[in-house]
Design an enzyme around this catalytic site. Structure first.
Site, PDB file in Angstrom:
ATOM      1  N   LYS A  21       0.557  -1.230   0.246  1.00  0.00           N
ATOM      2  CA  LYS A  21      -0.415   0.315   0.103  1.00  0.00           C
ATOM      3  C   LYS A  21       0.929   1.230  -0.342  1.00  0.00           C
ATOM      4  CE  LYS A  21      -3.192  -2.064   2.949  1.00  0.00           C
ATOM      5  NZ  LYS A  21      -4.385  -1.425   3.776  1.00  0.00           N
ATOM      6  N   GLY A  22       2.560   1.384   0.251  1.00  0.00           N
ATOM      7  CA  GLY A  22       2.932   1.803   0.698  1.00  0.00           C
ATOM      8  C   GLY A  22       2.942   3.277   0.047  1.00  0.00           C
TER       9      GLY A  22
ATOM     10  N   GLU B 192       8.044   1.957  -5.446  1.00  0.00           N
ATOM     11  CA  GLU B 192       8.227   1.604  -4.211  1.00  0.00           C
ATOM     12  C   GLU B 192       8.529   2.974  -3.495  1.00  0.00           C
ATOM     13  OE1 GLU B 192       8.237  -0.325  -2.265  1.00  0.00           O
ATOM     14  OE2 GLU B 192      10.679  -1.799  -2.199  1.00  0.00           O
TER      15      GLU B 192
ATOM     16  N   ASP C  42      14.282  -0.449   1.609  1.00  0.00           N
ATOM     17  CA  ASP C  42      15.949  -0.485   2.800  1.00  0.00           C
ATOM     18  C   ASP C  42      16.311  -1.660   3.192  1.00  0.00           C
ATOM     19  OD1 ASP C  42      15.639  -0.261   5.717  1.00  0.00           O
ATOM     20  OD2 ASP C  42      13.732  -1.610   6.140  1.00  0.00           O
TER      21      ASP C  42
ATOM     22  N   LYS D 145      17.375   4.008   2.113  1.00  0.00           N
ATOM     23  CA  LYS D 145      17.720   4.063   3.562  1.00  0.00           C
ATOM     24  C   LYS D 145      19.124   3.102   2.845  1.00  0.00           C
ATOM     25  CE  LYS D 145      13.911   3.315   6.838  1.00  0.00           C
ATOM     26  NZ  LYS D 145      13.639   2.337   7.646  1.00  0.00           N
TER      27      LYS D 145
ATOM     28  N   PHE E 206      12.922   5.257  11.784  1.00  0.00           N
ATOM     29  CA  PHE E 206      11.980   4.654  10.749  1.00  0.00           C
ATOM     30  C   PHE E 206      10.817   6.016  10.905  1.00  0.00           C
ATOM     31  CE2 PHE E 206       7.540   2.720  11.384  1.00  0.00           C
ATOM     32  CZ  PHE E 206       7.829   1.719  10.642  1.00  0.00           C
TER      33      PHE E 206
ATOM     34  N   ASP F  81       3.169   3.676   6.768  1.00  0.00           N
ATOM     35  CA  ASP F  81       2.278   3.136   8.267  1.00  0.00           C
ATOM     36  C   ASP F  81       3.459   2.912   9.234  1.00  0.00           C
ATOM     37  OD1 ASP F  81       3.411   0.483   7.105  1.00  0.00           O
ATOM     38  OD2 ASP F  81       1.432   0.371   8.022  1.00  0.00           O
TER      39      ASP F  81
ATOM     40  N   ARG G  14      -0.679   6.872   6.795  1.00  0.00           N
ATOM     41  CA  ARG G  14      -0.370   7.184   5.427  1.00  0.00           C
ATOM     42  C   ARG G  14      -1.079   8.175   5.789  1.00  0.00           C
ATOM     43  NH1 ARG G  14       0.944   1.305   3.702  1.00  0.00           N
ATOM     44  NH2 ARG G  14      -0.086  -0.006   4.318  1.00  0.00           N
TER      45      ARG G  14
HETATM   46  P1  5GP Z   1      13.078  -3.826   2.066  1.00  0.00           P
HETATM   47  O1  5GP Z   1      12.324  -5.100   1.763  1.00  0.00           O
HETATM   48  O2  5GP Z   1      13.725  -2.742   1.154  1.00  0.00           O
HETATM   49  O3  5GP Z   1      13.452  -3.795   3.463  1.00  0.00           O
HETATM   50  O4  5GP Z   1      11.268  -2.762   2.459  1.00  0.00           O
HETATM   51  C1  5GP Z   1      10.921  -2.194   1.739  1.00  0.00           C
HETATM   52  C2  5GP Z   1       9.632  -2.424   2.328  1.00  0.00           C
HETATM   53  O5  5GP Z   1       9.257  -2.383   3.946  1.00  0.00           O
HETATM   54  C3  5GP Z   1       8.670  -0.831   2.585  1.00  0.00           C
HETATM   55  O6  5GP Z   1       8.057  -0.880   1.139  1.00  0.00           O
HETATM   56  C4  5GP Z   1       7.542  -0.249   3.684  1.00  0.00           C
HETATM   57  O7  5GP Z   1       6.696  -0.916   3.070  1.00  0.00           O
HETATM   58  C5  5GP Z   1       7.971  -1.423   4.823  1.00  0.00           C
HETATM   59  N1  5GP Z   1       9.323  -0.398   5.374  1.00  0.00           N
HETATM   60  C6  5GP Z   1      10.581  -0.111   5.486  1.00  0.00           C
HETATM   61  N2  5GP Z   1      11.491   1.295   6.113  1.00  0.00           N
HETATM   62  C7  5GP Z   1      10.311   1.472   6.741  1.00  0.00           C
HETATM   63  C8  5GP Z   1      10.283   2.583   7.857  1.00  0.00           C
HETATM   64  O8  5GP Z   1      11.158   2.827   8.184  1.00  0.00           O
HETATM   65  N3  5GP Z   1       8.599   3.023   7.581  1.00  0.00           N
HETATM   66  C9  5GP Z   1       7.546   2.544   7.516  1.00  0.00           C
HETATM   67  N4  5GP Z   1       6.710   2.425   7.074  1.00  0.00           N
HETATM   68  N5  5GP Z   1       7.741   1.015   6.583  1.00  0.00           N
HETATM   69  C10 5GP Z   1       8.768   0.338   6.397  1.00  0.00           C
END
Ligand code: 5GP
Length: 188
Positions: free
Chosen positions: A39-40, A94, A98, A126, A147, A154, A160
């Site tokens: 949803k992000g 996206e 992260d 990040k 975070f 969210d 959101r």
């Molecule tokens: P990754 O797979 O790159 O580790 O994480 C990506 C997903 O994790 C993002 O699409 C998001 O949904 C969630 N995410 C990662 N870091 C954050 C953050 O700082 N805040 C929020 N709300 N979601 C995050």
């Protein structure tokens, strides 16, 4: 709780317009489809798509990995089967990169469906956390390892709808909506 504003709405809006113009230049005369990760990515995709002055299409895939403020380490993708992307130029949109795990999963799934080209556009990045090295072609903002919530992001489905990006510090003793403290639309 909401700690501070990291990126205000005006700065976000200006950067999204810049990204849209850059993407429009790069994909002129191509058959571009934006694939929004829900949803992000919903607010970012809505604004970015309107900043791209080309006859693009927009598709949606749901990706889930987070519970609270940490990743489960497993990414679940939904709604990917019906995507019409064979032979088309795909830009994955996206909210935040992260560890990069979500991108690995979605990239492989879209590649298997015969996209002509694949690229990534992430609003937030990040850098310090990246465990899966991935070339992200368009980055809105590189941010510190905190975070964040707002503009689609969210904390357990809340915040959101903040118009800006804010740093969030979870208070596990205050999970019910009535105890979330300040209105998310009026942070300090
Ligand atoms: P990754 O797979 O790159 O580790 O994480 C990506 C997903 O994790 C993002 O699409 C998001 O949904 C969630 N995410 C990662 N870091 C954050 C953050 O700082 N805040 C929020 N709300 N979601 C995050």
């Amino acid at each position: 709780m909401i700690e501070r504003t990291l990126i205000d709405a005006e700065t976000l809006g200006a950067r999204v317009q810049e990204l849209g113009a850059e993407i429009a230049r790069d994909y002129a005369d191509r058959d571009l489809v934006l694939v929004c990760l829900l949803k992000g990515g919903i607010y970012f995709t809505a604004d970015l798509s309107r900043a791209i002055d080309l006859p693009i299409t927009v598709e949606f895939v749901r990706a889930r990995s987070y519970a609270g403020t940490s990743s489960s380490g497993e990414v679940k993708l939904s709604w990917i089967d019906g995507l019409d992307i064979a032979g088309r130029d795909v830009l994955i949109v996206e909210d935040i990169v992260d560890t990069g795990l979500t991108l690995v999963e979605i990239w492989q799934a879209l590649e298997a469906r015969g996209a002509a080209s694949l690229a990534i556009c992430a609003l937030l990045y990040k850098e310090k956390r990246l465990a899966h090295p991935f070339a992200v072609r368009y980055i809105g903002f590189a941010i510190e390892d905190v975070f964040v919530v707002g503009y689609g992001l969210d904390y357990d489905e809340r915040f959101r709808n903040l118009p800006h990006i804010a740093v969030f510090q979870p208070d596990e003793s205050a999970r019910s909506p009535s105890r979330l403290g300040r209105s998310p639309l009026n942070p300090p």
